[in-house]
Design a protein around this motif. Structure first.
Motif, PDB file in Angstrom:
ATOM      1  N   LEU A 139       0.826  -1.216   0.000  1.00  0.00           N
ATOM      2  CA  LEU A 139       0.000   0.000   0.000  1.00  0.00           C
ATOM      3  C   LEU A 139       0.853   1.256   0.000  1.00  0.00           C
ATOM      4  O   LEU A 139       0.536   2.242  -0.680  1.00  0.00           O
ATOM      5  CB  LEU A 139      -0.958  -0.008   1.185  1.00  0.00           C
ATOM      6  N   ARG A 140       1.943   1.254   0.768  1.00  0.00           N
ATOM      7  CA  ARG A 140       2.851   2.423   0.775  1.00  0.00           C
ATOM      8  C   ARG A 140       3.500   2.618  -0.588  1.00  0.00           C
ATOM      9  O   ARG A 140       3.695   3.744  -1.023  1.00  0.00           O
ATOM     10  CB  ARG A 140       3.913   2.261   1.839  1.00  0.00           C
ATOM     11  N   LYS A 141       3.858   1.523  -1.234  1.00  0.00           N
ATOM     12  CA  LYS A 141       4.483   1.619  -2.554  1.00  0.00           C
ATOM     13  C   LYS A 141       3.499   2.168  -3.584  1.00  0.00           C
ATOM     14  O   LYS A 141       3.844   3.006  -4.414  1.00  0.00           O
ATOM     15  CB  LYS A 141       4.993   0.241  -2.983  1.00  0.00           C
ATOM     16  N   ILE A 142       2.249   1.697  -3.503  1.00  0.00           N
ATOM     17  CA  ILE A 142       1.219   2.153  -4.443  1.00  0.00           C
ATOM     18  C   ILE A 142       0.894   3.630  -4.216  1.00  0.00           C
ATOM     19  O   ILE A 142       0.775   4.406  -5.161  1.00  0.00           O
ATOM     20  CB  ILE A 142      -0.070   1.298  -4.312  1.00  0.00           C
ATOM     21  N   ASN A 143       0.755   4.021  -2.941  1.00  0.00           N
ATOM     22  CA  ASN A 143       0.363   5.391  -2.614  1.00  0.00           C
ATOM     23  C   ASN A 143       1.520   6.369  -2.603  1.00  0.00           C
ATOM     24  O   ASN A 143       1.326   7.566  -2.441  1.00  0.00           O
ATOM     25  CB  ASN A 143      -0.348   5.420  -1.258  1.00  0.00           C
TER      26      ASN A 143
END
Length: 137
Positions: free
Chosen positions: A132-136
């Motif tokens: 999620l951190r990578k996507i956001n």
């Protein structure tokens, strides 16, 4: 009652658990309290190196706790060490001809299973957070 436990598992963070686990694991690590010669005398020199790997992974978890993308790799390493240790324990039970299946073995296998579930849960939560951190960004 079970809903509250489900909410704890789904919504609460894993970092405090990891912090206390890694500190405890670090101070209980046999590499700090024994020597290789001790394990050689017991006929288990590989056990010393297994504890050394646990020491390295615990230090990795502690030093990367605030960086999820790195910490998840150390958690995966801990999970793999746990699986390896379990397979080693079960294989030793199987290949030792005079071992009787006693209550302490059931206890150890039950605890091992609980730890396996714990580490899979932590790894899954951390991996999800890292993605999620990578996507956001």
């Amino acid at each position: 009652m079970f809903r509250k436990y489900k909410d704890i598992l789904v919504y609460y963070d894993h970092q405090p658990l990891l912090l206390f686990w890694a500190v405890s694991d670090l101070f209980n690590n046999q590499v700090l309290w024994t020597t290789l010669s001790y394990w050689e005398e017991m006929g288990q020199p590989d056990t010393y190196y297994l504890y050394l790997a646990y020491l390295f992974v615990s230090l990795g978890i502690l030093s990367t706790l605030n960086r999820v993308q790195w910490c998840v790799k150390f958690v995966f390493g801990y999970l793999m060490l746990h699986i390896f240790s379990t397979i080693r324990f079960v294989a030793e039970l199987y290949f030792t001809p005079d071992v009787e299946f006693e209550l302490y073995i059931v206890k150890n296998l039950t605890i091992t299973f609980v730890y396996f579930v714990l580490w899979v849960w932590i790894y899954t939560k951390m991996k999800k957070e890292a993605v999620l951190r990578k996507i956001n960004g």
